[in-house]
Design a protein around this motif. Structure first.
Motif, PDB file in Angstrom:
ATOM      1  N   ILE A  40      70.885  -2.866   5.690  1.00 24.69           N
ATOM      2  CA  ILE A  40      69.787  -3.682   6.567  1.00 24.69           C
ATOM      3  C   ILE A  40      69.130  -2.557   7.569  1.00 24.69           C
ATOM      4  O   ILE A  40      67.999  -3.074   8.035  1.00 24.69           O
ATOM      5  CB  ILE A  40      70.626  -4.464   7.469  1.00 24.69           C
ATOM      6  CG1 ILE A  40      69.786  -5.295   8.516  1.00 24.69           C
ATOM      7  CG2 ILE A  40      71.522  -3.724   8.442  1.00 24.69           C
ATOM      8  CD1 ILE A  40      68.939  -6.259   7.551  1.00 24.69           C
ATOM      9  N   ASP A 258      68.608  -9.778   3.140  1.00 31.78           N
ATOM     10  CA  ASP A 258      68.857  -9.125   4.609  1.00 31.78           C
ATOM     11  C   ASP A 258      69.586  -9.707   5.404  1.00 31.78           C
ATOM     12  O   ASP A 258      70.132  -8.900   6.184  1.00 31.78           O
ATOM     13  CB  ASP A 258      67.128  -9.015   5.103  1.00 31.78           C
ATOM     14  CG  ASP A 258      66.105  -7.983   4.275  1.00 31.78           C
ATOM     15  OD1 ASP A 258      66.814  -7.190   3.711  1.00 31.78           O
ATOM     16  OD2 ASP A 258      64.845  -8.054   4.473  1.00 31.78           O
ATOM     17  N   TYR A 261      73.153  -8.581   4.460  1.00 32.04           N
ATOM     18  CA  TYR A 261      73.285  -7.459   4.953  1.00 32.04           C
ATOM     19  C   TYR A 261      73.248  -7.316   6.409  1.00 32.04           C
ATOM     20  O   TYR A 261      74.281  -6.572   6.985  1.00 32.04           O
ATOM     21  CB  TYR A 261      72.169  -6.295   4.638  1.00 32.04           C
ATOM     22  CG  TYR A 261      72.240  -6.057   3.208  1.00 32.04           C
ATOM     23  CD1 TYR A 261      73.388  -5.532   2.502  1.00 32.04           C
ATOM     24  CD2 TYR A 261      71.077  -6.062   2.292  1.00 32.04           C
ATOM     25  CE1 TYR A 261      73.454  -5.454   0.898  1.00 32.04           C
ATOM     26  CE2 TYR A 261      70.791  -5.832   0.970  1.00 32.04           C
ATOM     27  CZ  TYR A 261      71.871  -5.564   0.287  1.00 32.04           C
ATOM     28  OH  TYR A 261      72.167  -5.214  -0.915  1.00 32.04           O
ATOM     29  N   ALA A 262      72.625  -7.993   7.303  1.00 32.66           N
ATOM     30  CA  ALA A 262      72.826  -8.155   8.709  1.00 32.66           C
ATOM     31  C   ALA A 262      73.963  -8.661   8.998  1.00 32.66           C
ATOM     32  O   ALA A 262      74.523  -8.304  10.328  1.00 32.66           O
ATOM     33  CB  ALA A 262      71.609  -8.898   9.261  1.00 32.66           C
TER      34      ALA A 262
END
Length: 296
Positions: A40, A258, A261-262
């Motif tokens: 991220i 994203d 991943y965050a």
């Protein structure tokens, strides 16, 4: 003799393998967590991620700031500690030193029964009973807020703190208590000046374990914290701690997106946060152990 030595070596090897397996499993979890969370930072900087005020992962463009989630976790844990530590330690002192044996036999199982309650049951209790009560008494828009979550986490932490603290108090040598009483100290003075300092290391360990459970708890904060990803201005504002955000959104995040991943990066921050918390707690525990030994 040879057979005995062989058995001892085998047992040492067996326990070494068990310890190594535990370390290897923890290392594998860490590697997976960091491998899934670090990508991220190719999209957002570490500073914007950690100190960003807005968590809108599904907007266009998305915003991945978890400061509100961090603040929620810190404040919920702090308020729950302010409630559970005094209640847990004082209950332990009462059961170990003040209560009659028959009373202790009744009260102790009742306190420990709280530890057996599933977190989802405590969450339902907070939603169905505590939330409407808080909303009515304090005249607030919603009873699902920071204070409600802290109260439920305190209920979960008290049995651990109480049980381990009581064991620590019971482990204080009887000779110390008798010597204090023989020198003219009252029972209360003996508790405050002798028993608690002598058992402070065990009490600190109890606090560590109780707060470790509170800081990583997911179900309760997911159900009663309110779910609002914002920095609270009072203890009656709804919040979303890091574990609740991960649990609520992971199923909806597209794989390797994203957002995905965050959430893993949020898990990394939570892991580092709990690691730092435990390091500080261990330092405090060791410091109090030295202070307790010196006072004796």
């Amino acid at each position: 003799m040879l057979r005995r030595n062989t058995i001892e070596r085998s047992m040492k090897s067996f326990f070494f393998l068990i310890a190594t397996a535990s370390i290897a499993i923890l290392a594998a979890i860490m590697v997976f967590l960091f491998a899934e969370g670090l990508p991220i930072f190719e999209t957002v900087s570490v500073t914007d991620f950690v100190f960003g005020k807005y968590w809108y992962p599904t907007f266009e463009p998305p915003e991945f700031g978890i400061l509100s989630l961090i603040m929620a976790s810190v404040l919920v844990t702090a308020v729950s500690a302010a409630i559970s530590i005094p209640l847990g330690v004082m209950t332990a002192v009462y059961l170990a030193e003040i209560a009659r044996p028959k009373v202790a036999e009744i009260v102790k199982p009742v306190v420990e029964l709280l530890a057996a309650l599933p977190s989802v049951v405590i969450g339902f209790f907070g939603m169905v009973l505590v939330a409407p009560f808080l909303q009515r008494v304090f005249d607030i828009p919603t009873g699902l807020n920071l204070f409600n979550a802290s109260l439920m986490l305190a209920f979960m932490s008290i049995p651990t703190i109480c049980s381990i603290s009581e064991d620590a108090i019971h482990s204080v040598p009887t000779a110390l208590k008798e010597a204090s009483l023989a020198l003219g100290a009252t029972h209360l003075e003996t508790i405050v000046k002798v028993i608690i300092p002598a058992s402070i290391s065990g009490i600190s360990t109890a606090v560590i374990l109780g707060m470790s459970r509170a800081i990583g708890e997911t179900m309760v904060v997911l159900m009663v914290a309110g779910g609002a990803a914002m920095i609270p201005e009072s203890i009656f504002d709804p919040v979303r701690p890091m574990p609740a955000s991960i649990a609520a959104e992971m199923a909806e995040a597209p794989f390797r997106s994203d957002h995905y991943y965050a959430l893993f990066a949020t898990g990394v921050v939570l892991f580092l946060f709990t690691l730092l918390f435990n390091l500080i707690a261990d330092y405090v525990s060791n410091k109090y152990r030295q202070v307790g030994e010196a006072s004796l």
